[in-house]
Design a protein around this motif. Structure first.
Motif, PDB file in Angstrom:
ATOM      1  N   ALA A 140       0.835  -1.207   0.000  1.00  0.00           N
ATOM      2  CA  ALA A 140       0.000   0.000   0.000  1.00  0.00           C
ATOM      3  C   ALA A 140       0.864   1.249   0.000  1.00  0.00           C
ATOM      4  N   GLN A 141       1.987   1.203   0.743  1.00  0.00           N
ATOM      5  CA  GLN A 141       2.859   2.374   0.814  1.00  0.00           C
ATOM      6  C   GLN A 141       3.445   2.713  -0.550  1.00  0.00           C
ATOM      7  N   PHE A 142       3.780   1.679  -1.343  1.00  0.00           N
ATOM      8  CA  PHE A 142       4.326   1.911  -2.683  1.00  0.00           C
ATOM      9  C   PHE A 142       3.284   2.602  -3.562  1.00  0.00           C
ATOM     10  N   ILE A 143       2.033   2.113  -3.479  1.00  0.00           N
ATOM     11  CA  ILE A 143       0.952   2.718  -4.268  1.00  0.00           C
ATOM     12  C   ILE A 143       0.739   4.175  -3.853  1.00  0.00           C
ATOM     13  N   ILE A 144       0.773   4.414  -2.542  1.00  0.00           N
ATOM     14  CA  ILE A 144       0.593   5.775  -2.027  1.00  0.00           C
ATOM     15  C   ILE A 144       1.684   6.698  -2.548  1.00  0.00           C
ATOM     16  N   ASP A 145       2.936   6.271  -2.432  1.00  0.00           N
ATOM     17  CA  ASP A 145       4.065   7.096  -2.881  1.00  0.00           C
ATOM     18  C   ASP A 145       3.998   7.349  -4.383  1.00  0.00           C
ATOM     19  N   ALA A 146       3.686   6.289  -5.154  1.00  0.00           N
ATOM     20  CA  ALA A 146       3.602   6.443  -6.609  1.00  0.00           C
ATOM     21  C   ALA A 146       2.481   7.401  -6.995  1.00  0.00           C
ATOM     22  N   ALA A 147       1.334   7.286  -6.305  1.00  0.00           N
ATOM     23  CA  ALA A 147       0.198   8.152  -6.607  1.00  0.00           C
ATOM     24  C   ALA A 147       0.514   9.607  -6.284  1.00  0.00           C
ATOM     25  N   PHE A 148       1.206   9.830  -5.170  1.00  0.00           N
ATOM     26  CA  PHE A 148       1.581  11.198  -4.811  1.00  0.00           C
ATOM     27  C   PHE A 148       2.531  11.793  -5.849  1.00  0.00           C
ATOM     28  N   ILE A 149       3.462  10.987  -6.374  1.00  0.00           N
ATOM     29  CA  ILE A 149       4.384  11.466  -7.406  1.00  0.00           C
ATOM     30  C   ILE A 149       3.609  11.828  -8.675  1.00  0.00           C
ATOM     31  N   VAL A 150       2.673  10.953  -9.060  1.00  0.00           N
ATOM     32  CA  VAL A 150       1.844  11.226 -10.242  1.00  0.00           C
ATOM     33  C   VAL A 150       1.034  12.505 -10.050  1.00  0.00           C
ATOM     34  N   ALA A 151       0.418  12.651  -8.874  1.00  0.00           N
ATOM     35  CA  ALA A 151      -0.371  13.852  -8.590  1.00  0.00           C
ATOM     36  C   ALA A 151       0.502  15.099  -8.652  1.00  0.00           C
ATOM     37  N   GLU A 190       1.697  22.500   6.089  1.00  0.00           N
ATOM     38  CA  GLU A 190       0.942  21.433   6.746  1.00  0.00           C
ATOM     39  C   GLU A 190       1.144  20.091   6.037  1.00  0.00           C
ATOM     40  N   GLY A 191       1.417  20.125   4.732  1.00  0.00           N
ATOM     41  CA  GLY A 191       1.772  18.898   4.027  1.00  0.00           C
ATOM     42  C   GLY A 191       3.048  18.290   4.590  1.00  0.00           C
ATOM     43  N   TYR A 192       3.992  19.168   4.944  1.00  0.00           N
ATOM     44  CA  TYR A 192       5.235  18.696   5.570  1.00  0.00           C
ATOM     45  C   TYR A 192       4.944  18.097   6.947  1.00  0.00           C
ATOM     46  N   VAL A 193       4.042  18.724   7.673  1.00  0.00           N
ATOM     47  CA  VAL A 193       3.716  18.274   9.028  1.00  0.00           C
ATOM     48  C   VAL A 193       3.152  16.857   9.013  1.00  0.00           C
ATOM     49  N   ILE A 194       2.251  16.559   8.079  1.00  0.00           N
ATOM     50  CA  ILE A 194       1.621  15.234   8.057  1.00  0.00           C
ATOM     51  C   ILE A 194       2.303  14.288   7.073  1.00  0.00           C
ATOM     52  N   GLY A 195       3.398  14.736   6.473  1.00  0.00           N
ATOM     53  CA  GLY A 195       4.161  13.873   5.587  1.00  0.00           C
ATOM     54  C   GLY A 195       3.459  13.541   4.289  1.00  0.00           C
ATOM     55  N   ASN A 196       2.759  14.530   3.708  1.00  0.00           N
ATOM     56  CA  ASN A 196       2.031  14.325   2.467  1.00  0.00           C
ATOM     57  C   ASN A 196       2.741  15.068   1.335  1.00  0.00           C
ATOM     58  N   ALA A 243       2.167  15.305  -1.886  1.00  0.00           N
ATOM     59  CA  ALA A 243       1.301  16.017  -2.821  1.00  0.00           C
ATOM     60  C   ALA A 243       0.904  17.385  -2.267  1.00  0.00           C
ATOM     61  N   LEU A 244       0.566  17.437  -0.978  1.00  0.00           N
ATOM     62  CA  LEU A 244       0.229  18.719  -0.351  1.00  0.00           C
ATOM     63  C   LEU A 244       1.434  19.653  -0.324  1.00  0.00           C
TER      64      LEU A 244
END
Length: 473
Positions: free
Chosen positions: A3-14, A236-242, A244-245
């Motif tokens: 799931a983490q790989f999918i999350i990271d890949a999706a954030f890069i695409v976004a 805040e994206g940095y704070v929650i580790g997102n 894409a944000l």
């Protein structure tokens, strides 16, 4: 595939879609597709957020279920409201909608900061600093944008100033920064009362910051709060580790900052002057007496004169949007073009009530991009124009900015309408512009006033030219 790989890949695409979409928004020709591309990126980021929730809390079933339900409800409410309001909003109200949506973004960033600080979830000095800064900027953007929306929508009239206002604002800001610094120093271990005061004062500061600003400066203010929202979201994206944000926030923040600086430059003023001066409150102070008189002309006569011109330049403003006259204007333009008249549009950087307002208005009417020019690209052509027609613009065509050192708008770059052989000004009445400064162009020897609602004026011009050519009825 985890799931983490999918999350990271999706954030890069976004992230890539955000950047590519913004790039395409830099040109009117590709702006529409750029918005769609960036929108797809946002859809990817939102959808993967649900996977992010499930991956972060795989063992906390009740908490996980509650979060997902709340997320779906929030998504449904947001989508429903945005779709409904976006479909019904008039073009004249587009600046208000932009200000309102921008405030919602700042409020969302402030809400993330509040959750982190009230719940003592932020750990480490850097994370705490980012949470505090995002909280301040987001809250200021929220309340300030709501004030901007109220002013643009006519719900808040005038400005609010009193002696010592800047000193009070400075004290509030120092208090906010002091609480934030103390929160970081204490590692986030401060009482809820102090954190509540931190957010309340930030909201108050946004109100105190926006209320004194005159209506003429609203385009710059909207752009500035847009930059604030972007920065807050990035923090805040940095704070929650997102990721894409973080990227989306920094892109919006940097783009908004550059746009704010460019718009301030277009008014020959600094951003600090916009925020802390009294411009727009007392436009007549020191302007001096204007010689000459306003000379009215019938709309039909003005239209016929343009029919026999070789070159016509149109300077649109907010009044065009108010009258919803862009479609009739373009119909008239096509009639002139069919008669071999060269027609161009001249767009001032701060025309309308938000950045790009006139470009969007003309695009809605189907005006081709290749006859729409920015001020710096067309200003030298006014002296070659047989006719320059101003429709709903005021301060952006006032020659006092170039010639009258006592004028409050002296030094502001303007469209050189006064240099055309003949100027027509379409206006409802003899009122002043949004800044309250009397326009010297209206009194010039080569200027005639065409009084009336812009749409009715355009209809009269169309009928006059068609009648002249035997095609009217």
């Amino acid at each position: 595939m985890t799931a983490q790989f999918i999350i990271d890949a999706a954030f890069i695409v976004a992230t890539l879609l955000f950047i590519y979409g913004l790039k395409r928004m830099s040109s009117p020709v590709t702006a529409r597709s750029g918005i769609v591309v960036a929108g797809v990126g946002m859809v990817v980021a939102v959808l993967v957020a649900f996977l992010y929730i499930a991956d972060v809390n795989p063992k906390a079933e009740p908490f996980l279920k509650t979060n997902i339900i709340l997320g779906v409800v929030a998504l449904a409410v947001g989508l429903g409201w945005a779709w409904w309001s976006g479909k019904k909003v008039e073009m004249t109200a587009m600046p208000q909608m932009v200000a309102l949506y921008n405030g919602m973004g700042g409020g969302a960033a402030a809400a993330i900061a509040a959750i982190e600080l009230f719940g003592h979830k932020a750990h480490g000095n850097i994370i705490l600093v980012m949470a505090v800064l995002g909280g301040i900027i987001g809250a200021v953007s929220l309340s300030g944008s709501l004030i901007a929306w109220g002013k643009l929508d006519g719900r808040i009239n005038g400005t609010w100033r009193f002696p010592g206002l800047q000193a009070v604002n400075g004290l509030i800001l120092l208090t906010i920064l002091g609480i934030g610094a103390w929160t970081v120093y204490q590692g986030g271990a401060v009482g809820p009362e102090l954190i509540a005061a931190f957010f309340v004062l930030s909201l108050v500061y946004g109100v105190m910051m926006a209320m004194p600003i005159g209506g003429a400066d609203m385009p710059v203010v909207i752009s500035l709060f847009n930059a604030f929202t972007g920065l807050a979201v990035g923090f805040e994206g940095y704070v929650i580790g997102n990721p894409a944000l973080m990227v989306a926030g920094m892109v919006v923040g940097s783009a908004g900052t550059l746009l704010t600086l460019l718009m301030a430059k277009a008014m020959n003023r600094s951003v600090s002057n916009v925020l802390f001066s009294n411009f727009g409150a007392s436009g007549e102070e020191g302007q001096g007496e204007i010689k000459g008189s306003m000379k009215p002309i019938d709309a039909g006569d003005a239209g016929i004169n343009m029919r026999y011109a070789s070159k016509v330049i149109i300077a649109p403003g907010y009044g065009l949007a108010v009258a919803q006259a862009q479609h009739k204007l373009y119909e008239f333009v096509k009639i002139l073009q069919a008669a071999d008249v060269e027609v161009k549009f001249a767009i001032h950087p701060v025309a309308g009530r938000m950045p790009g307002h006139m470009n969007v208005l003309l695009a809605e009417a189907g005006v081709p991009y290749d006859i729409i020019y920015d001020m710096e690209d067309i200003n030298n052509e006014f002296k070659e124009a047989d006719v320059a027609i101003v429709i709903g613009a005021n301060d952006t065509v006032n020659p006092a900015a170039r010639t009258n050192k006592s004028s409050p708008i002296y030094g502001m770059p303007i469209l050189n309408v006064d240099q055309a052989k003949q100027a027509y000004v379409v206006k409802r009445g003899q009122g002043k512009g949004y800044s309250g400064v009397e326009n010297e162009l209206f009194f010039a020897d080569n200027t005639n006033m065409v009084y009336g609602d812009a749409q009715k004026v355009m209809v009269a011009m169309i009928q006059a030219v068609k009648s002249l050519e035997g095609g009217g009825h």
